[in-house]
Design an enzyme around this catalytic site. Structure first.
Site, PDB file in Angstrom:
ATOM      1  N   GLU A 178      -2.787  -0.690  -1.302  1.00 13.21           N
ATOM      2  CA  GLU A 178      -3.276   0.681  -1.255  1.00 13.21           C
ATOM      3  C   GLU A 178      -4.537   0.825  -2.100  1.00 13.21           C
ATOM      4  O   GLU A 178      -4.711   0.120  -3.085  1.00 13.21           O
ATOM      5  CB  GLU A 178      -2.200   1.643  -1.785  1.00 13.21           C
ATOM      6  CG  GLU A 178      -0.832   1.419  -1.158  1.00 13.21           C
ATOM      7  CD  GLU A 178       0.285   2.218  -1.838  1.00 13.21           C
ATOM      8  OE1 GLU A 178      -0.027   3.183  -2.572  1.00 13.21           O
ATOM      9  OE2 GLU A 178       1.466   1.884  -1.641  1.00 13.21           O
ATOM     10  N   GLU A 287      -1.472  12.847  -1.507  1.00  8.56           N
ATOM     11  CA  GLU A 287      -0.134  12.899  -2.082  1.00  8.56           C
ATOM     12  C   GLU A 287      -0.210  13.653  -3.400  1.00  8.56           C
ATOM     13  O   GLU A 287      -1.176  13.511  -4.157  1.00  8.56           O
ATOM     14  CB  GLU A 287       0.400  11.481  -2.326  1.00  8.56           C
ATOM     15  CG  GLU A 287       1.779  11.422  -2.977  1.00  8.56           C
ATOM     16  CD  GLU A 287       2.265  10.002  -3.223  1.00  8.56           C
ATOM     17  OE1 GLU A 287       3.262   9.834  -3.942  1.00  8.56           O
ATOM     18  OE2 GLU A 287       1.637   9.059  -2.702  1.00  8.56           O
TER      19      GLU A 287
END
Length: 371
Positions: A178, A287
């Site tokens: 990520e 997020e």
């Protein structure tokens, strides 16, 4: 805590710091208080693992076909080097970890760790608004994401925008690499946007950010992972974005990361099992984490504005592409969008000739429709 327990804790912290902070040839004090150490390339934390050091890959990766190297890509600017400071050749810049950093990390080990991805323990405290593609064999992805400085309401909250490259096979552990930017006050003592990476080989039970544990091999001499980036986008004004490209090098099999105009480094394929071959899902978006148990947090995702406000006002991920098995970049197929709580943080997908496939995402969190 007893004196004996305090001594044990400090002994553990000092041992941890010795493991994380490597000998340096130069240190640089950033205007935001960070200290950046220039560490010899072969002394970086990941080479504590002999199996990685023995198979060190110094060959440049083969870029995916369709990646236009002639296009001017955004230069990533960081506060620590804003006055012309740099690390000498043969070294990489590493943000120094302090004893207080370790103590704070200990106190939030169950929150800032990425346990909150969908389907995992703690997911109720994490909210997402993302575009995604699944059910395929993917060998990488590229996205341009604009950078913001979101309001983070609580010391323990965080907000991020990133891409996920994952192997999510039923009955197997989820494995990911990520990259993106995040604002995490408890880790950094401010809400400045900072470039970060993360990886996990086992459904977020372990793995880590940046260079805090052995794994990622940094080859770049100019970018310090975890250090503040500037400038950032402002509402209804100039937008600043960074192109993130993660792909599996067809020669070495390692997963490489390029951010803006900079080749950052790679995750050795030997860190993984399923992801050693290919990814099965790609995800883009935001997020937010919060431990607020009563009223919804007012921590912002992206710009803090909903996706329907569009360009200049909402966060975006644009020119979304995936890398296929022939090492070629293609438009993302069958892009879908999902938001855990759309009245708090939303997402909207679209397509245009200049942006290709894109999403707008984000929101303010707490509002009359998100109490």
């Amino acid at each position: 805590m007893s004196r004996s327990d305090e001594l044990k804790t400090m002994k553990w912290i000092n041992a941890r710091l010795k493991k994380i902070n490597k000998p340096f040839v130069k240190s640089i004090k950033s205007s935001d208080g960070d200290i950046i150490d220039c560490v010899l390339f072969n002394l970086q934390p990941t080479f504590d693992l002999p199996e990685i050091k023995e198979k060190m890959n110094l060959d440049p990766p083969e870029m995916p076909k369709g990646h236009d190297s002639t296009t001017m890509e955004t230069e990533i600017k960081q506060l620590w080097s804003s006055k012309g400071e740099s690390c000498p050749n043969g070294t990489i810049p590493i943000r120094r970890t302090t004893a207080s950093d370790v103590l704070r990390s200990m106190s939030i080990s169950k929150s800032v760790k990425k346990v909150g991805r969908k389907g995992f323990s703690g997911a109720q405290d994490h909210e997402h608004a993302t575009g995604y593609v699944t059910d395929g064999k993917f060998y990488g992805t590229k996205a341009l994401m604009n950078v913001w400085k979101p309001y983070v309401a609580k010391y323990y909250d965080f907000s991020l925008s990133q891409i996920w490259v994952s192997s999510d096979v039923p009955t197997h552990d989820v494995q990911t690499v990520e990259a993106g930017w995040h604002a995490v006050p408890i880790l950094y003592q401010d809400n400045n946007p900072r470039i970060f990476i993360y990886w996990t080989p086992n459904s977020y039970r372990s793995g880590c950010y940046n260079l805090q544990c052995p794994g990622f091999v940094q080859t770049n001499t100019r970018i310090a992972l975890g250090a503040a980036i500037y400038p950032f986008s402002t509402y209804n004004d100039k937008q600043y974005d960074i192109a993130f490209l993660i792909w599996k090098d067809i020669k070495s099999g390692d997963w490489w990361l390029k951010a803006g105009s900079e080749m950052i480094g790679y995750w050795p394929q030997t860190l993984f099992t399923d992801l050693r071959d290919h990814a099965t899902s790609i995800e883009y978006g935001g997020e937010v984490y919060s431990r607020n148990l009563h009223n919804h947090t007012s921590t912002q995702m992206g710009s803090g504005h909903f996706p329907n406000e569009g360009f200049g006002k909402a966060a975006y991920a644009r020119n979304l592409e995936i890398v296929n098995e022939d090492n070629t970049l293609n438009p993302v197929p069958n892009l879908k969008a999902i938001a855990d709580k759309p009245n708090c943080y939303g997402v909207k997908s679209g397509y245009s000739k200049t942006w290709g496939n894109y999403i707008f995402f984000g929101g303010p969190g707490n509002n009359p429709n998100c109490p």
